[in-house]
Design an enzyme around this catalytic site. Structure first.
Site, PDB file in Angstrom:
ATOM      1  N   LYS A   1       1.130  -1.138  -0.052  1.00 55.31           N
ATOM      2  CA  LYS A   1      -0.150  -0.063  -0.127  1.00 55.31           C
ATOM      3  C   LYS A   1       0.560   1.328   0.153  1.00 55.31           C
ATOM      4  O   LYS A   1       0.331   2.509  -0.666  1.00 55.31           O
ATOM      5  CB  LYS A   1      -0.918  -0.062   1.618  1.00 55.31           C
TER       6      LYS A   1
ATOM      7  N   ARG B   1       4.556   6.099  19.099  1.00 57.50           N
ATOM      8  CA  ARG B   1       3.583   6.277  17.618  1.00 57.50           C
ATOM      9  C   ARG B   1       2.399   7.169  17.677  1.00 57.50           C
ATOM     10  O   ARG B   1       2.007   8.358  17.420  1.00 57.50           O
ATOM     11  CB  ARG B   1       2.886   4.707  17.721  1.00 57.50           C
TER      12      ARG B   1
ATOM     13  N   GLY C   1      -4.665   2.040  19.216  1.00 52.75           N
ATOM     14  CA  GLY C   1      -3.763   1.899  18.377  1.00 52.75           C
ATOM     15  C   GLY C   1      -3.730   2.876  17.774  1.00 52.75           C
ATOM     16  O   GLY C   1      -4.418   4.281  17.733  1.00 52.75           O
TER      17      GLY C   1
ATOM     18  N   ASP D   1     -10.325   3.301   2.806  1.00 57.30           N
ATOM     19  CA  ASP D   1     -10.703   2.745   4.346  1.00 57.30           C
ATOM     20  C   ASP D   1     -11.515   3.516   5.045  1.00 57.30           C
ATOM     21  O   ASP D   1     -12.400   3.249   5.405  1.00 57.30           O
ATOM     22  CB  ASP D   1      -9.490   2.198   4.867  1.00 57.30           C
TER      23      ASP D   1
HETATM   24  P1  ATR Z   1      -2.996  -1.706  10.888  1.00 56.90           P
HETATM   25  O1  ATR Z   1      -2.026  -1.173   9.170  1.00 56.90           O
HETATM   26  O2  ATR Z   1      -3.789  -2.600   9.978  1.00 56.90           O
HETATM   27  O3  ATR Z   1      -3.448  -0.503  11.534  1.00 56.90           O
HETATM   28  P2  ATR Z   1      -0.086  -1.332  12.358  1.00 56.90           P
HETATM   29  O4  ATR Z   1       0.348  -0.608  10.850  1.00 56.90           O
HETATM   30  O5  ATR Z   1       0.775  -2.453  11.755  1.00 56.90           O
HETATM   31  O6  ATR Z   1      -1.647  -2.196  11.317  1.00 56.90           O
HETATM   32  O7  ATR Z   1      -0.633  -1.009  13.093  1.00 56.90           O
HETATM   33  C1  ATR Z   1      -1.445  -2.333  13.993  1.00 56.90           C
HETATM   34  C2  ATR Z   1      -1.379  -1.489  15.355  1.00 56.90           C
HETATM   35  O8  ATR Z   1      -2.154  -2.292  16.598  1.00 56.90           O
HETATM   36  C3  ATR Z   1      -0.823  -0.691  16.574  1.00 56.90           C
HETATM   37  O9  ATR Z   1      -1.555   0.312  17.216  1.00 56.90           O
HETATM   38  C4  ATR Z   1      -0.192  -2.036  16.862  1.00 56.90           C
HETATM   39  O10 ATR Z   1       0.654  -1.210  18.294  1.00 56.90           O
HETATM   40  P3  ATR Z   1       1.979  -0.599  18.568  1.00 56.90           P
HETATM   41  O11 ATR Z   1       1.926   0.410  17.653  1.00 56.90           O
HETATM   42  O12 ATR Z   1       2.319  -0.430  19.999  1.00 56.90           O
HETATM   43  O13 ATR Z   1       3.075  -1.280  17.732  1.00 56.90           O
HETATM   44  C5  ATR Z   1      -1.349  -2.605  17.736  1.00 56.90           C
HETATM   45  N1  ATR Z   1      -1.161  -4.021  18.313  1.00 56.90           N
HETATM   46  C6  ATR Z   1      -1.008  -4.595  18.054  1.00 56.90           C
HETATM   47  N2  ATR Z   1      -0.115  -5.810  18.342  1.00 56.90           N
HETATM   48  C7  ATR Z   1      -0.445  -5.378  19.365  1.00 56.90           C
HETATM   49  C8  ATR Z   1      -0.084  -6.274  20.854  1.00 56.90           C
HETATM   50  N3  ATR Z   1       0.405  -7.294  21.346  1.00 56.90           N
HETATM   51  N4  ATR Z   1      -0.406  -5.311  21.931  1.00 56.90           N
HETATM   52  C9  ATR Z   1      -0.572  -4.400  21.850  1.00 56.90           C
HETATM   53  N5  ATR Z   1      -1.126  -3.609  20.542  1.00 56.90           N
HETATM   54  C10 ATR Z   1      -0.933  -4.187  19.327  1.00 56.90           C
END
Ligand code: ATR
Length: 276
Positions: free
Chosen positions: A65, A156, A127, A101
């Protein structure tokens, strides 16, 4: 025949071919929508296949993307804000791209909770990744005045909040339970709660009845977050509708017919996804 695609790596899991296949049949169109596995280094070569006339357009999913964006001739305002393209089409011989989206998120919310925006002053977003960026963009566009981001990585969340400026702020995870009680809309944009992932750790004890709780996770259809929200008098909104609605603008561009998200289409997808 008009050929369209979804490119990703891997791409076998994508449910988009079911959606577009359903609409092609419903409208009796001579078209196809094909999964094409395109690893990161092969995106530019794939775009040449569109330029040569092999495809009318298609969708882009993980991990392409972001990579596709600088390779297009024209990128819409939303995709530029997102830093990511999920829909490509050919217009006047040029390759265009945009991101649907946020549109999908809002269209589904409008469908499930008409008038939600009039009663949403404050939103809590869990998130801070790409999906969160799309959701915040959508909420800002609809005038939600206060948007609070809570994320595992606080830095973030702060960076994402700074992109949007006033009205969007980051808070620590310790504040999440208290924020539940003061939010009109809560959205999970993380992958937590998805089949095979840990559950989302959010204390809903303070949830006010009528609070909208939207989970963009759609496998399972009813996540533990949505089930608990429902039990506490919240208004649950599932993630499948966002997937269905984000597909509308692309199909219209490629095939010239604006399709609808009908109960029959939803049922088709639901048949493929566990309820819990
Ligand atoms: P997307 O494009 O689907 O949003 P991404 O950019 O990888 O995917 O974001 C994933 C989100 O899920 C992030 O907010 C991530 O938290 P971090 O920024 O701290 O990585 C969150 N996330 C994924 N796995 C997690 C976990 N085990 N515990 C807490 N947050 C998680």
């Amino acid at each position: 025949m008009t050929r369209c695609f979804i490119i990703g790596h891997p791409v076998a899991h994508s449910r988009s071919p079911i959606i577009h296949g359903h609409w092609l049949a419903e409208h009796g169109l001579d078209g196809s929508y094909e999964r094409v596995d395109v690893p990161p280094g092969a995106v530019a070569a794939f775009l040449d296949r569109i330029r040569s006339g092999e495809f009318a357009g298609g969708n882009v999913t993980v991990p392409n993307k972001e990579a596709v964006l600088p390779l297009l001739d024209h990128v819409g305002e939303t995709a530029r804000r997102m830093g990511a393209v999920n829909t490509i089409w050919v217009e006047d011989g040029k390759l265009h791209g945009d991101n649907t989206d946020a549109f999908g998120f809002l269209a589904h919310l409008d469908d499930r909770v008409p008038g939600w925006d009039a009663r949403t002053a404050s939103a809590l977003i869990l998130g801070a990744g790409g999906a969160a960026r799309a959701v915040v963009h959508g909420l800002v566009s609809r005038g939600v005045g206060r948007i609070i981001l809570v994320n595992r990585s606080m830095a973030r969340a702060e960076d994402l909040a700074a992109e949007f400026g006033a009205g969007v702020e980051a808070r620590g995870r310790a504040e999440a339970a208290a924020l539940v009680a003061t939010s009109d809309l809560i959205v999970n944009t993380t992958s937590l709660g998805m089949q095979g992932q840990p559950p989302l750790d959010l204390d809903l004890a303070g949830l006010r009845p009528g609070t909208i709780v939207d989970d963009i996770v759609y496998v399972p259809l009813e996540t533990a977050l949505l089930a608990e929200a429902r039990a506490r008098g919240g208004v649950p909104v599932d993630g499948l509708g966002m997937l269905l609605h984000q597909a509308i603008p692309g199909f219209e561009r490629w095939f010239g017919v604006r399709p609808e998200v009908t109960p029959a289409l939803r049922a088709r997808l639901e048949a493929d996804i566990p309820l819990r």
